[in-house]
Design an enzyme around this catalytic site. Structure first.
Site, PDB file in Angstrom:
ATOM      1  N   LYS A  74      31.639  59.394   9.516  1.00  9.39           N
ATOM      2  CA  LYS A  74      32.670  58.481   9.025  1.00  9.39           C
ATOM      3  C   LYS A  74      33.411  58.968   7.779  1.00  9.39           C
ATOM      4  O   LYS A  74      34.560  58.596   7.544  1.00  9.39           O
ATOM      5  CB  LYS A  74      32.065  57.105   8.730  1.00  9.39           C
ATOM      6  N   ASP A  99      29.890  47.990   8.842  1.00  7.85           N
ATOM      7  CA  ASP A  99      28.565  47.753   9.404  1.00  7.85           C
ATOM      8  C   ASP A  99      27.624  48.880   8.995  1.00  7.85           C
ATOM      9  O   ASP A  99      26.557  49.042   9.552  1.00  7.85           O
ATOM     10  CB  ASP A  99      28.613  47.514  10.916  1.00  7.85           C
TER      11      ASP A  99
HETATM   12  C1  LIG Z   1      27.728  56.245  13.711  1.00  2.00           C
HETATM   13  C2  LIG Z   1      28.987  55.653  14.240  1.00  2.00           C
HETATM   14  N1  LIG Z   1      29.423  56.061  15.437  1.00  2.00           N
HETATM   15  C3  LIG Z   1      30.553  55.575  15.968  1.00  2.00           C
HETATM   16  C4  LIG Z   1      31.306  54.624  15.306  1.00  2.00           C
HETATM   17  C5  LIG Z   1      32.496  54.053  16.009  1.00  2.00           C
HETATM   18  O1  LIG Z   1      33.707  54.262  15.407  1.00  2.00           O
HETATM   19  P1  LIG Z   1      34.909  53.240  15.645  1.00  2.00           P
HETATM   20  O2  LIG Z   1      34.541  51.967  14.932  1.00  2.00           O
HETATM   21  O3  LIG Z   1      36.073  53.932  15.102  1.00  2.00           O
HETATM   22  O4  LIG Z   1      34.992  52.994  17.121  1.00  2.00           O
HETATM   23  C6  LIG Z   1      30.885  54.174  14.044  1.00  2.00           C
HETATM   24  C7  LIG Z   1      31.682  53.191  13.293  1.00  2.00           C
HETATM   25  O5  LIG Z   1      31.331  52.739  12.241  1.00  2.00           O
HETATM   26  C8  LIG Z   1      29.696  54.701  13.498  1.00  2.00           C
HETATM   27  O6  LIG Z   1      29.234  54.307  12.304  1.00  2.00           O
END
Ligand SMILES: Cc1ncc(COP(=O)(O)O)c(C=O)c1O
Length: 348
Positions: A74, A99
């Site tokens: 992120k 989150d």
């Molecule tokens: C570890 C992880 N993978 C995937 C995502 C998904 O990203 P998006 O919210 O842009 O779909 C997040 C989002 O916070 C994440 O923390």
């Protein structure tokens, strides 16, 4: 409706999506990331045992367990967006809702740039995840509600005083500029994958919360002149807002519940991701907590540190390639090259 659904809200496919071409998304995020202390491309790890299990040529896992000093991808989006925001509003306190991983990345960047950070978190957040935000120096505000409620509170709080700037990783009507920077930031991960592969992959599997990462992936692989690999989205079955929206043909907000895939626990698709995903995403699948945990354990045994949100991609590709009719809908050959985006490391 662009696609069709097989089974109860767990699968969507749209064969026409591969032919869509995205307008190119400009941005200098890659150069910026390379200038940051500690930048290094993350590994793309072959996992032949999974390739044999799935009956494809190669499976490679993009391992985001260590990215610019944090255990998730992120910070690629957060760092570029914070830099852009602070260029326009020097000294502003950075505000966000999270989150988990995004808020930690914003807090880390606020410290890097010497400004304050206020992070709103949903009631289901684990106390240890909130503690990690505080360790980064953020002021943590608990919201008696879900992720969507935390985003609303953060937006209100930021809007109430000019010295605050919202750095949110999801877009809505009238709030598009910052999320676009976030999506640009994610391009670095994809540029790295391009450099690490000999040729284009055949399938890329993406974990989905609000869909901003997926937006970046679809934009990248559908840009003018690119080979058009299939893009498969994987979401928790308790927070499958993009799957529900793709199935309905319009953005749909879904109620959410606690899930081990904490980073994917979002009920509303990003407004700027939506048209891109509707036009250019080949397939989407919902996965259960049990399957995501099993996938994380399997990747761990194969030497890749992966938490359930990242390992949702392995659970998703399993559900897609072994489900009756689904494999044919995706149209993969036996020698296909599959890339799984494992977006976070093993979570404690
Ligand atoms: C570890 C992880 N993978 C995937 C995502 C998904 O990203 P998006 O919210 O842009 O779909 C997040 C989002 O916070 C994440 O923390």
């Amino acid at each position: 409706m662009a696609g069709k659904m097989i089974g109860m809200m767990s699968w969507y496919s749209s064969p026409a999506a591969r032919d869509w071409t995205s307008p190119s998304a400009p941005g200098d995020a890659y150069a910026f990331h390379r200038s940051l202390p500690g930048y290094a491309p993350t590994p793309l790890v072959p996992v032949p045992a999974i390739a044999a299990e799935l009956g494809v040529g190669q499976v490679l896992v993009k391992d985001e367990s260590s990215r610019l000093g944090l255990p998730a991808f992120k910070i690629l989006g957060a760092s570029w967006a914070c830099r852009q925001v602070l260029e326009g509003r020097p000294g502003a306190t950075l505000v966000t809702a999270t989150d988990g991983n995004h808020g930690r990345a914003v807090a880390r960047m606020a410290a890097h740039f010497g400004v304050g950070a206020t992070v709103f978190v949903p009631a289901v957040m684990l106390p240890q995840a909130a503690a990690r935000l505080a360790e980064e120096g953020a002021q943590v505000v608990w919201v008696d509600g879900d992720y969507d409620a935390a985003v609303r509170r953060a937006a209100e709080f930021a809007g109430a005083w000019p010295g605050r700037a919202l750095v949110q990783d999801t877009a809505w009507d009238g709030y598009e500029e910052v999320p676009a920077w976030i999506v640009q930031g994610y391009q670095t991960l994809l540029e790295e994958v391009d450099a690490q592969l000999d040729g284009p992959p055949d399938l890329v599997v993406v974990p989905v919360g609000v869909g901003s990462l997926a937006e970046g992936v679809v934009r990248h692989y559908r840009r003018p002149g690119a080979a058009h690999p299939r893009v498969l989205l994987a979401e928790p079955d308790t927070a499958a807002c993009v799957l529900a929206s793709l199935t309905a043909g319009r953005p749909v907000t879904v109620p959410t519940a606690a899930t081990v895939m904490a980073g994917l626990n979002c009920g509303t698709v990003s407004a700027s991701a939506w048209p891109v995903l509707r036009a250019g995403c080949d397939a989407a699948v919902a996965v259960s907590d049990d399957d995501a945990l099993r996938a994380a354990g399997d990747l761990g045994r194969l030497g890749v540190s992966s938490g359930p949100s990242g390992a949702a991609t392995l659970a998703g590709v399993r559900a897609a390639l072994t489900g009756p009719g689904r494999r044919a809908a995706i149209g993969l050959d036996d020698d296909a090259v599959v890339v799984l985006l494992s977006t976070e490391g093993h979570t404690r």
